[in-house]
Design a protein around this motif. Sequence first.
Motif, PDB file in Angstrom:
ATOM      1  N   ARG A   1      12.283  19.815 -13.280  1.00  0.00           N
ATOM      2  CA  ARG A   1      12.725  19.241 -12.010  1.00  0.00           C
ATOM      3  C   ARG A   1      11.578  18.496 -11.323  1.00  0.00           C
ATOM      4  O   ARG A   1      11.761  17.389 -10.827  1.00  0.00           O
ATOM      5  N   MET A   2      10.404  19.093 -11.304  1.00  0.00           N
ATOM      6  CA  MET A   2       9.254  18.455 -10.670  1.00  0.00           C
ATOM      7  C   MET A   2       8.871  17.178 -11.426  1.00  0.00           C
ATOM      8  O   MET A   2       8.514  16.171 -10.813  1.00  0.00           O
ATOM      9  N   GLN A   3       8.978  17.223 -12.741  1.00  0.00           N
ATOM     10  CA  GLN A   3       8.689  16.030 -13.541  1.00  0.00           C
ATOM     11  C   GLN A   3       9.638  14.900 -13.158  1.00  0.00           C
ATOM     12  O   GLN A   3       9.214  13.763 -12.952  1.00  0.00           O
ATOM     13  N   ALA A   4      10.921  15.222 -13.066  1.00  0.00           N
ATOM     14  CA  ALA A   4      11.929  14.222 -12.721  1.00  0.00           C
ATOM     15  C   ALA A   4      11.713  13.677 -11.309  1.00  0.00           C
ATOM     16  O   ALA A   4      11.840  12.469 -11.071  1.00  0.00           O
ATOM     17  N   GLU A   5      11.381  14.556 -10.372  1.00  0.00           N
ATOM     18  CA  GLU A   5      11.115  14.116  -9.002  1.00  0.00           C
ATOM     19  C   GLU A   5       9.920  13.162  -8.976  1.00  0.00           C
ATOM     20  O   GLU A   5       9.929  12.168  -8.252  1.00  0.00           O
ATOM     21  N   GLY A   6       8.909  13.481  -9.753  1.00  0.00           N
ATOM     22  CA  GLY A   6       7.722  12.630  -9.820  1.00  0.00           C
ATOM     23  C   GLY A   6       8.039  11.255 -10.376  1.00  0.00           C
ATOM     24  O   GLY A   6       7.595  10.235  -9.841  1.00  0.00           O
ATOM     25  N   ARG A   7       8.826  11.221 -11.452  1.00  0.00           N
ATOM     26  CA  ARG A   7       9.207   9.929 -12.032  1.00  0.00           C
ATOM     27  C   ARG A   7      10.054   9.119 -11.053  1.00  0.00           C
ATOM     28  O   ARG A   7       9.885   7.907 -10.927  1.00  0.00           O
ATOM     29  N   ALA A   8      10.956   9.794 -10.346  1.00  0.00           N
ATOM     30  CA  ALA A   8      11.801   9.104  -9.360  1.00  0.00           C
ATOM     31  C   ALA A   8      10.958   8.534  -8.228  1.00  0.00           C
ATOM     32  O   ALA A   8      11.187   7.403  -7.773  1.00  0.00           O
ATOM     33  N   GLU A   9       9.989   9.302  -7.773  1.00  0.00           N
ATOM     34  CA  GLU A   9       9.128   8.826  -6.683  1.00  0.00           C
ATOM     35  C   GLU A   9       8.301   7.625  -7.133  1.00  0.00           C
ATOM     36  O   GLU A   9       8.093   6.680  -6.371  1.00  0.00           O
ATOM     37  N   GLN A  10       7.847   7.658  -8.372  1.00  0.00           N
ATOM     38  CA  GLN A  10       7.110   6.513  -8.900  1.00  0.00           C
ATOM     39  C   GLN A  10       7.995   5.269  -8.921  1.00  0.00           C
ATOM     40  O   GLN A  10       7.547   4.179  -8.548  1.00  0.00           O
ATOM     41  N   ALA A  11       9.233   5.431  -9.339  1.00  0.00           N
ATOM     42  CA  ALA A  11      10.165   4.302  -9.390  1.00  0.00           C
ATOM     43  C   ALA A  11      10.430   3.748  -7.993  1.00  0.00           C
ATOM     44  O   ALA A  11      10.483   2.521  -7.796  1.00  0.00           O
TER      45      ALA A  11
ATOM     46  N   ALA B   1       0.822  -1.206   0.000  1.00  0.00           N
ATOM     47  CA  ALA B   1       0.000   0.000   0.000  1.00  0.00           C
ATOM     48  C   ALA B   1       0.860   1.263   0.000  1.00  0.00           C
ATOM     49  O   ALA B   1       0.561   2.226  -0.713  1.00  0.00           O
ATOM     50  N   LYS B   2       1.932   1.256   0.783  1.00  0.00           N
ATOM     51  CA  LYS B   2       2.819   2.416   0.810  1.00  0.00           C
ATOM     52  C   LYS B   2       3.499   2.604  -0.535  1.00  0.00           C
ATOM     53  O   LYS B   2       3.686   3.725  -1.002  1.00  0.00           O
ATOM     54  N   GLY B   3       3.862   1.502  -1.159  1.00  0.00           N
ATOM     55  CA  GLY B   3       4.472   1.570  -2.484  1.00  0.00           C
ATOM     56  C   GLY B   3       3.524   2.165  -3.500  1.00  0.00           C
ATOM     57  O   GLY B   3       3.907   3.017  -4.308  1.00  0.00           O
ATOM     58  N   LYS B   4       2.277   1.720  -3.474  1.00  0.00           N
ATOM     59  CA  LYS B   4       1.264   2.258  -4.391  1.00  0.00           C
ATOM     60  C   LYS B   4       1.038   3.742  -4.126  1.00  0.00           C
ATOM     61  O   LYS B   4       0.908   4.535  -5.053  1.00  0.00           O
ATOM     62  N   ALA B   5       0.998   4.119  -2.849  1.00  0.00           N
ATOM     63  CA  ALA B   5       0.788   5.524  -2.498  1.00  0.00           C
ATOM     64  C   ALA B   5       1.917   6.392  -3.050  1.00  0.00           C
ATOM     65  O   ALA B   5       1.671   7.487  -3.571  1.00  0.00           O
ATOM     66  N   LYS B   6       3.153   5.904  -2.957  1.00  0.00           N
ATOM     67  CA  LYS B   6       4.288   6.660  -3.500  1.00  0.00           C
ATOM     68  C   LYS B   6       4.167   6.782  -5.012  1.00  0.00           C
ATOM     69  O   LYS B   6       4.509   7.820  -5.582  1.00  0.00           O
ATOM     70  N   GLN B   7       3.692   5.726  -5.656  1.00  0.00           N
ATOM     71  CA  GLN B   7       3.521   5.776  -7.103  1.00  0.00           C
ATOM     72  C   GLN B   7       2.494   6.843  -7.499  1.00  0.00           C
ATOM     73  O   GLN B   7       2.729   7.620  -8.420  1.00  0.00           O
ATOM     74  N   VAL B   8       1.387   6.872  -6.776  1.00  0.00           N
ATOM     75  CA  VAL B   8       0.335   7.851  -7.063  1.00  0.00           C
ATOM     76  C   VAL B   8       0.843   9.265  -6.806  1.00  0.00           C
ATOM     77  O   VAL B   8       0.643  10.172  -7.629  1.00  0.00           O
ATOM     78  N   LYS B   9       1.511   9.454  -5.676  1.00  0.00           N
ATOM     79  CA  LYS B   9       2.054  10.770  -5.346  1.00  0.00           C
ATOM     80  C   LYS B   9       3.046  11.218  -6.420  1.00  0.00           C
ATOM     81  O   LYS B   9       3.040  12.378  -6.839  1.00  0.00           O
ATOM     82  N   GLY B  10       3.874  10.301  -6.874  1.00  0.00           N
ATOM     83  CA  GLY B  10       4.837  10.623  -7.920  1.00  0.00           C
ATOM     84  C   GLY B  10       4.164  10.982  -9.225  1.00  0.00           C
ATOM     85  O   GLY B  10       4.589  11.899  -9.927  1.00  0.00           O
TER      86      GLY B  10
END
Length: 58
Positions: A27-37, A4-13
Amino acid sequence: MSKAKGKAKQVKGKVKETAGNAMDDKRMQAEGRAEQARGEAEEMVSKATDRMKDKRKS
């Protein structure tokens, strides 16, 4: 770690990446992709851990 925490990070990213796209903020795009990963990795580790626990029970 949990799935669930993993999925939440993916959604937030994904939200962060989408906001970065809307504001043309690389920069925000890259941060989002990194958080999804990170979220995907966390979810995979959790799934693998669950499988190992199931095999030990057998």
